[in-house]
Design a protein around this motif. Structure first.
Motif, mmCIF file in Angstrom:
data_model
loop_
_atom_site.group_PDB
_atom_site.id
_atom_site.type_symbol
_atom_site.label_atom_id
_atom_site.label_comp_id
_atom_site.label_asym_id
_atom_site.label_seq_id
_atom_site.Cartn_x
_atom_site.Cartn_y
_atom_site.Cartn_z
ATOM 1 N N HIS A 129 0.958 -1.279 -0.194
ATOM 2 C CA HIS A 129 0.056 -0.167 -0.051
ATOM 3 C C HIS A 129 0.929 1.209 -0.218
ATOM 4 O O HIS A 129 0.459 2.216 -0.741
ATOM 5 C CB HIS A 129 -0.815 -0.091 1.265
ATOM 6 C CG HIS A 129 -1.699 1.452 1.621
ATOM 7 N ND1 HIS A 129 -2.460 1.826 0.573
ATOM 8 C CD2 HIS A 129 -1.539 2.210 2.516
ATOM 9 C CE1 HIS A 129 -2.806 3.129 1.064
ATOM 10 N NE2 HIS A 129 -2.291 3.202 2.118
ATOM 11 N N HIS A 246 -8.251 8.154 3.270
ATOM 12 C CA HIS A 246 -7.750 8.544 1.975
ATOM 13 C C HIS A 246 -8.860 9.519 1.173
ATOM 14 O O HIS A 246 -8.493 9.764 0.031
ATOM 15 C CB HIS A 246 -7.296 7.268 0.887
ATOM 16 C CG HIS A 246 -5.944 7.037 1.305
ATOM 17 N ND1 HIS A 246 -4.959 7.080 0.902
ATOM 18 C CD2 HIS A 246 -5.680 6.038 2.426
ATOM 19 C CE1 HIS A 246 -3.899 6.402 1.504
ATOM 20 N NE2 HIS A 246 -4.267 5.813 2.388
ATOM 21 N N HIS A 275 -3.798 9.536 9.503
ATOM 22 C CA HIS A 275 -3.072 8.947 8.453
ATOM 23 C C HIS A 275 -2.475 9.586 7.524
ATOM 24 O O HIS A 275 -1.468 9.211 6.838
ATOM 25 C CB HIS A 275 -4.193 8.038 7.724
ATOM 26 C CG HIS A 275 -3.990 6.836 7.028
ATOM 27 N ND1 HIS A 275 -3.135 5.849 7.549
ATOM 28 C CD2 HIS A 275 -4.144 6.806 5.859
ATOM 29 C CE1 HIS A 275 -3.114 4.972 6.629
ATOM 30 N NE2 HIS A 275 -3.488 5.542 5.592
ATOM 31 N N HIS A 279 1.559 9.025 6.435
ATOM 32 C CA HIS A 279 1.912 8.868 4.974
ATOM 33 C C HIS A 279 3.060 9.680 4.829
ATOM 34 O O HIS A 279 4.112 9.389 4.163
ATOM 35 C CB HIS A 279 0.787 9.104 3.916
ATOM 36 C CG HIS A 279 0.037 7.555 3.698
ATOM 37 N ND1 HIS A 279 0.673 6.780 2.679
ATOM 38 C CD2 HIS A 279 -1.019 7.006 4.198
ATOM 39 C CE1 HIS A 279 -0.246 5.645 2.803
ATOM 40 N NE2 HIS A 279 -1.076 5.836 3.505
HETATM 41 ZN ZN LIG Z 1 -3.154 4.674 3.645
#
Ligand SMILES: [Zn+2]
Ligand SMILES: [Zn+2]
Length: 336
Positions: A129, A246, A275, A279
């Motif tokens: 991912h 996302h 998140h 990232h």
């Molecule tokens: Zn992610």
């Protein structure tokens, strides 16, 4: 499902030497593996439906959830969730801190109880991912299919990235993505005993319910709330991360993908909903990067470090934070 253990785990173990072979494929194209993957996902759905049905039947028979059931649910969710967030995710996948072997083993066992696949499989899938982040090859992007084609609608993208992907994604090759873990004999043993940990994750809350209430109905309630519904809840938290994290939320940092932060989901996801922070700084063990971003998993890692059980926390420097800072609005209009 036995095949997925034997093939995705045992086969790479047999194939892979600690030195990476340049031609080790990133994914494994095997009908057996795909079937095993589908079976495992279907088993999760059965467990969830069973949990909901039994909770309703128990309530109808005069055994509604009380303080004991909720306590068992909370304790098991936090412990297994930490196995997933602190262990599977931050320690094993991203190597964001080092830890003593007993801590590593405890985290690996707790994370396995979540019924989200074996440690090596989970790590391989999540590294894939990050490798592809909302581009071709990402197993669960809401923006693009794994093969690079577009979704017919946003809803279809969200469905695929929420739960749909669990039935049909490419099987990542642990020999490519997780060869550092394959070389670890203790973790390989924990990995092979996956079904034992899933079983223990159901048996322990059953025992707790039975002992605390002293009845068979209490034992069944423990299984339902600390086992089945805990699996239901934590799967939904992870599915939220793979999909809406996302899509919806703020982008405080430039991360090279479309990941977002959510304050509302911070507590139930034990801090994983930061998140976009994650990232932007995948190796960061603590996602509490702004004053209001409470990160329970990060707090636990800090406590482990204070106790001398964890060390070498790879925290981003102030300069790194400044370099990746998004404009102050955290605007979603900005792309990657
Ligand atoms: Zn992610
Ligand atoms: Zn990650």
């Amino acid at each position: 499902m036995t095949e997925i253990i034997m093939e995705s785990i045992a086969r790479p173990l047999l194939q892979a030497s600690p030195v990476a072979h340049p031609r080790v494929p990133r994914t494994l194209s095997s009908g057996k593996l795909k079937r095993a993957q589908r079976l495992h996902s279907q088993a999760v759905v059965v467990v969830i439906l069973l949990g909901i049905s039994l909770a309703i039947v128990l309530a109808a028979l005069g055994y509604p959830p009380g303080r004991i059931e909720l306590g068992i649910f909370l304790v098991s969710t936090v412990l297994v969730g930490l196995g997933g967030s602190v262990g599977f995710h931050r320690h094993f996948t991203h190597r964001s801190f080092k830890a003593k072997t007993p801590v590593r083993v405890a985290l690996a066992i707790l994370g396995s109880m979540a019924m989200q696949g074996t440690l090596f499989f989970w790590v391989a899938l999540h590294r894939r991912h990050h490798e592809h982040g909302d581009e071709t090859g990402d197993p669960h992007s809401p923006h693009i299919r794994e093969d690079g084609s577009a979704y017919a609608s946003r809803l279809q993208g969200v469905w695929h990235s929420y739960m749909g992907w669990t039935f049909s994604h490419e099987v990542p090759n642990a020999a490519h993505y997780a060869k550092d873990l394959l070389a670890d004999k203790v973790l390989s043993r924990v990995n092979r005993l996956y079904f034992l940990w899933v079983f223990l994750g159901l048996a322990l809350p059953t025992l707790a319910g039975g002992l605390l209430k002293g009845t068979w109905a209490g034992a069944l309630s423990g299984l339902v709330w600390g086992g089945f519904l805990r699996i239901f809840f934590w799967h939904n938290m992870i599915w939220y991360i793979t999909s809406l994290a996302h899509v919806i939320g703020r982008r405080d940092f430039r991360s090279g993908d479309l990941s977002t932060n959510s304050v509302l989901m911070a507590l139930p996801t034990l801090g994983e909903s930061w998140h976009n922070n994650h990232h932007a700084f995948p190796a960061a063990p603590i996602l509490h990067l702004k004053w209001y971003q409470f990160d329970f998993s990060g707090l636990i890692i800090r406590i482990l470090a204070l106790l001398g059980l964890a060390w070498d926390l790879k925290e981003p420097s102030r300069q790194m934070l400044r370099d990746k800072a998004q404009d102050p609005s955290g605007s979603l209009s900005g792309t990657k």
